[in-house]
Design a protein around this motif. Sequence first.
Motif, PDB file in Angstrom:
ATOM      1  N   LEU A 172      57.728  63.175  67.500  1.00  0.00           N
ATOM      2  CA  LEU A 172      58.146  64.364  68.222  1.00  0.00           C
ATOM      3  C   LEU A 172      58.992  63.838  69.367  1.00  0.00           C
ATOM      4  CD1 LEU A 172      57.709  67.508  68.189  1.00  0.00           C
ATOM      5  CD2 LEU A 172      56.284  67.130  70.189  1.00  0.00           C
ATOM      6  N   TYR A 173      60.274  64.136  69.340  1.00  0.00           N
ATOM      7  CA  TYR A 173      61.235  63.477  70.213  1.00  0.00           C
ATOM      8  C   TYR A 173      60.836  63.518  71.681  1.00  0.00           C
ATOM      9  CZ  TYR A 173      65.521  62.445  72.732  1.00  0.00           C
ATOM     10  OH  TYR A 173      66.439  61.914  73.605  1.00  0.00           O
ATOM     11  N   ASN A 174      60.895  62.341  72.293  1.00  0.00           N
ATOM     12  CA  ASN A 174      60.669  62.165  73.723  1.00  0.00           C
ATOM     13  C   ASN A 174      59.239  62.483  74.142  1.00  0.00           C
ATOM     14  OD1 ASN A 174      61.740  61.262  76.170  1.00  0.00           O
ATOM     15  ND2 ASN A 174      62.100  63.362  76.894  1.00  0.00           N
ATOM     16  N   VAL A 175      58.332  62.572  73.156  1.00  0.00           N
ATOM     17  CA  VAL A 175      56.932  62.883  73.476  1.00  0.00           C
ATOM     18  C   VAL A 175      55.994  61.833  72.892  1.00  0.00           C
ATOM     19  CG1 VAL A 175      55.048  64.550  73.188  1.00  0.00           C
ATOM     20  CG2 VAL A 175      57.364  65.360  73.674  1.00  0.00           C
ATOM     21  N   VAL A 176      56.044  61.635  71.570  1.00  0.00           N
ATOM     22  CA  VAL A 176      55.105  60.711  70.931  1.00  0.00           C
ATOM     23  C   VAL A 176      55.651  60.287  69.571  1.00  0.00           C
ATOM     24  CG1 VAL A 176      53.777  62.613  69.908  1.00  0.00           C
ATOM     25  CG2 VAL A 176      52.675  60.377  70.231  1.00  0.00           C
ATOM     26  N   SER A 177      55.386  59.043  69.185  1.00  0.00           N
ATOM     27  CA  SER A 177      55.737  58.551  67.859  1.00  0.00           C
ATOM     28  C   SER A 177      54.605  57.659  67.370  1.00  0.00           C
ATOM     29  CB  SER A 177      57.062  57.775  67.876  1.00  0.00           C
ATOM     30  OG  SER A 177      56.971  56.641  68.728  1.00  0.00           O
ATOM     31  N   GLY A 178      54.531  57.477  66.050  1.00  0.00           N
ATOM     32  CA  GLY A 178      53.474  56.633  65.519  1.00  0.00           C
ATOM     33  C   GLY A 178      53.404  56.689  64.012  1.00  0.00           C
ATOM     34  N   GLY A 179      52.613  55.775  63.442  1.00  0.00           N
ATOM     35  CA  GLY A 179      52.447  55.724  61.996  1.00  0.00           C
ATOM     36  C   GLY A 179      53.738  55.316  61.309  1.00  0.00           C
ATOM     37  N   ARG A 180      53.712  55.334  60.009  1.00  0.00           N
ATOM     38  CA  ARG A 180      54.903  55.085  59.223  1.00  0.00           C
ATOM     39  C   ARG A 180      54.928  56.058  58.060  1.00  0.00           C
ATOM     40  NH1 ARG A 180      57.891  50.684  60.149  1.00  0.00           N
ATOM     41  NH2 ARG A 180      58.750  50.703  58.050  1.00  0.00           N
ATOM     42  N   VAL A 181      56.109  56.572  57.744  1.00  0.00           N
ATOM     43  CA  VAL A 181      56.279  57.495  56.628  1.00  0.00           C
ATOM     44  C   VAL A 181      56.974  56.741  55.500  1.00  0.00           C
ATOM     45  CG1 VAL A 181      57.320  59.648  55.860  1.00  0.00           C
ATOM     46  CG2 VAL A 181      56.372  59.473  58.177  1.00  0.00           C
ATOM     47  N   PRO A 182      56.295  56.493  54.387  1.00  0.00           N
ATOM     48  CA  PRO A 182      56.885  55.700  53.313  1.00  0.00           C
ATOM     49  C   PRO A 182      58.072  56.410  52.674  1.00  0.00           C
ATOM     50  CG  PRO A 182      54.833  56.698  52.581  1.00  0.00           C
ATOM     51  CD  PRO A 182      54.933  56.956  54.058  1.00  0.00           C
ATOM     52  N   MET A 183      58.941  55.639  52.051  1.00  0.00           N
ATOM     53  CA  MET A 183      60.073  56.188  51.316  1.00  0.00           C
ATOM     54  C   MET A 183      59.668  56.440  49.871  1.00  0.00           C
ATOM     55  SD  MET A 183      63.020  53.647  52.744  1.00  0.00           S
ATOM     56  CE  MET A 183      63.014  53.168  54.470  1.00  0.00           C
ATOM     57  N   ARG A 184      60.283  57.452  49.275  1.00  0.00           N
ATOM     58  CA  ARG A 184      60.066  57.796  47.866  1.00  0.00           C
ATOM     59  C   ARG A 184      58.593  57.985  47.532  1.00  0.00           C
ATOM     60  NH1 ARG A 184      63.131  53.300  44.738  1.00  0.00           N
ATOM     61  NH2 ARG A 184      62.616  52.088  46.592  1.00  0.00           N
ATOM     62  N   ALA A 185      57.920  58.691  48.418  1.00  0.00           N
ATOM     63  CA  ALA A 185      56.517  59.047  48.186  1.00  0.00           C
ATOM     64  C   ALA A 185      56.234  60.336  48.952  1.00  0.00           C
ATOM     65  CB  ALA A 185      55.581  57.940  48.656  1.00  0.00           C
ATOM     66  N   TRP A 186      55.602  61.303  48.301  1.00  0.00           N
ATOM     67  CA  TRP A 186      55.244  62.529  48.989  1.00  0.00           C
ATOM     68  C   TRP A 186      54.250  62.213  50.094  1.00  0.00           C
ATOM     69  CZ3 TRP A 186      57.662  66.870  49.274  1.00  0.00           C
ATOM     70  CH2 TRP A 186      58.451  67.321  48.210  1.00  0.00           C
ATOM     71  N   THR A 187      54.560  62.688  51.292  1.00  0.00           N
ATOM     72  CA  THR A 187      53.753  62.391  52.477  1.00  0.00           C
ATOM     73  C   THR A 187      53.585  63.655  53.305  1.00  0.00           C
ATOM     74  OG1 THR A 187      54.715  60.159  52.515  1.00  0.00           O
ATOM     75  CG2 THR A 187      53.562  60.892  54.497  1.00  0.00           C
ATOM     76  N   HIS A 188      52.372  63.910  53.756  1.00  0.00           N
ATOM     77  CA  HIS A 188      52.131  65.057  54.621  1.00  0.00           C
ATOM     78  C   HIS A 188      52.249  64.605  56.071  1.00  0.00           C
ATOM     79  CE1 HIS A 188      49.845  68.213  56.782  1.00  0.00           C
ATOM     80  NE2 HIS A 188      50.372  68.990  55.853  1.00  0.00           N
ATOM     81  N   VAL A 189      53.004  65.370  56.867  1.00  0.00           N
ATOM     82  CA  VAL A 189      53.216  65.043  58.277  1.00  0.00           C
ATOM     83  C   VAL A 189      52.878  66.264  59.129  1.00  0.00           C
ATOM     84  CG1 VAL A 189      54.966  63.288  57.815  1.00  0.00           C
ATOM     85  CG2 VAL A 189      55.670  65.667  58.129  1.00  0.00           C
ATOM     86  N   ALA A 190      52.372  66.015  60.334  1.00  0.00           N
ATOM     87  CA  ALA A 190      52.000  67.131  61.205  1.00  0.00           C
ATOM     88  C   ALA A 190      51.992  66.704  62.666  1.00  0.00           C
ATOM     89  CB  ALA A 190      50.620  67.674  60.825  1.00  0.00           C
ATOM     90  N   TYR A 191      52.251  67.677  63.542  1.00  0.00           N
ATOM     91  CA  TYR A 191      52.076  67.516  64.986  1.00  0.00           C
ATOM     92  C   TYR A 191      51.259  68.694  65.482  1.00  0.00           C
ATOM     93  CZ  TYR A 191      52.875  67.694  69.995  1.00  0.00           C
ATOM     94  OH  TYR A 191      52.678  67.755  71.357  1.00  0.00           O
ATOM     95  N   THR A 192      50.275  68.418  66.355  1.00  0.00           N
ATOM     96  CA  THR A 192      49.455  69.480  66.930  1.00  0.00           C
ATOM     97  C   THR A 192      49.414  69.344  68.448  1.00  0.00           C
ATOM     98  OG1 THR A 192      47.378  68.201  66.827  1.00  0.00           O
ATOM     99  CG2 THR A 192      47.980  69.493  64.867  1.00  0.00           C
ATOM    100  N   TRP A 193      49.243  70.482  69.118  1.00  0.00           N
ATOM    101  CA  TRP A 193      49.138  70.514  70.584  1.00  0.00           C
ATOM    102  C   TRP A 193      48.159  71.619  70.955  1.00  0.00           C
ATOM    103  CZ3 TRP A 193      49.976  68.148  75.042  1.00  0.00           C
ATOM    104  CH2 TRP A 193      50.098  68.883  76.222  1.00  0.00           C
ATOM    105  N   ASP A 194      47.129  71.276  71.731  1.00  0.00           N
ATOM    106  CA  ASP A 194      46.117  72.268  72.101  1.00  0.00           C
ATOM    107  C   ASP A 194      46.274  72.799  73.518  1.00  0.00           C
ATOM    108  OD1 ASP A 194      45.262  70.209  73.719  1.00  0.00           O
ATOM    109  OD2 ASP A 194      43.347  69.897  72.692  1.00  0.00           O
ATOM    110  N   GLY A 195      47.364  72.418  74.179  1.00  0.00           N
ATOM    111  CA  GLY A 195      47.593  72.812  75.558  1.00  0.00           C
ATOM    112  C   GLY A 195      47.355  71.677  76.522  1.00  0.00           C
TER     113      GLY A 195
END
Length: 297
Positions: free
Chosen positions: A64-87
């Motif tokens: 999430l730009y300028n906020v947080v980054s992490g993990g790795r998203v593989p190429m040529r593989a279906w991957t679920h990605v998500a960002y959450t914020w509770d306030g």
Amino acid sequence: MGFTSSKSSKVTVPLQAPNGAVTMEAWVYYTGTSYSGGTGRFTIMEFGDDTPWFGINSQGQLELYNVVSGGRVPMRAWTHVAYTWDGTNGALFVNGTQVGTSTKAPWTLPTVNTLGIGHNTGDTGWQGYIDEVMVWKDDRSGQILNDMQSGVATAPATLLAYYKFENVTGQTVANQVAGGPVGTLGTSAAADDSDPTVVTSVVTSSRKNTEAAQATLQPSYPNPFRNETNITFTLQRAAPVRLTVLDVTGRLVATLLDEKRAAGTYTVPFRGSLRSGLYRYQLTTEGQTVSRTMVVQ
């Protein structure tokens, strides 16, 4: 939905990012060979101009730009990605595993009421497929695993947008939320050669993979193991096959196969000196992905 990385290859939605708790999630499949091309920022979703931007950076990390980054998203593989914020707290997830946290507010209330899926403003458009896009005015950190496996059958009031990309009429992309904003292929209601392509044969979630699987993946043996285990899979028909091993963050550890195989059953040995812990082995064929876990002692 298939995207070409062209700036007009996107779905445009008249939707403003919610002010307060939020969740953005999607299934993605990147077909390129590197994340370092273009601007090095490949857009999954973007409201306005980086308010916010959600995608993959040049290191292959979810961000999430300028906020947080992490993990790795593989190429040529279906991957679920998500960002959450509770306030108060934000979190990134790759395939249901938390890969980054931040207490920095994700954005101030945007003034631009436009969401772009695959691209919006600047950066590099997505190359590959995006499916099951959901935007919530709610913190779904406790439901990510359920969302990625089953989607949402009945839209609750906190779900603002849900695009399965199965119902597309002309240039209009249906929203599964009744009364929610519909999307438009490309930048306008007029058809264009660079508009994203509707792909109806691609499957994403684990539930759908089970229903339509062209390949099955067996438990590795032995499991747990120390230095060597065997991975067995069966193809119902000839197909390109990619068999990989990932760590718990989604980082690629090894590529065991990346070639076309005839229909049949195959056993592939995996030999490696890995740190003890949990790993995932993943089989991808014709846009479908199945995976299992194994333990290194």
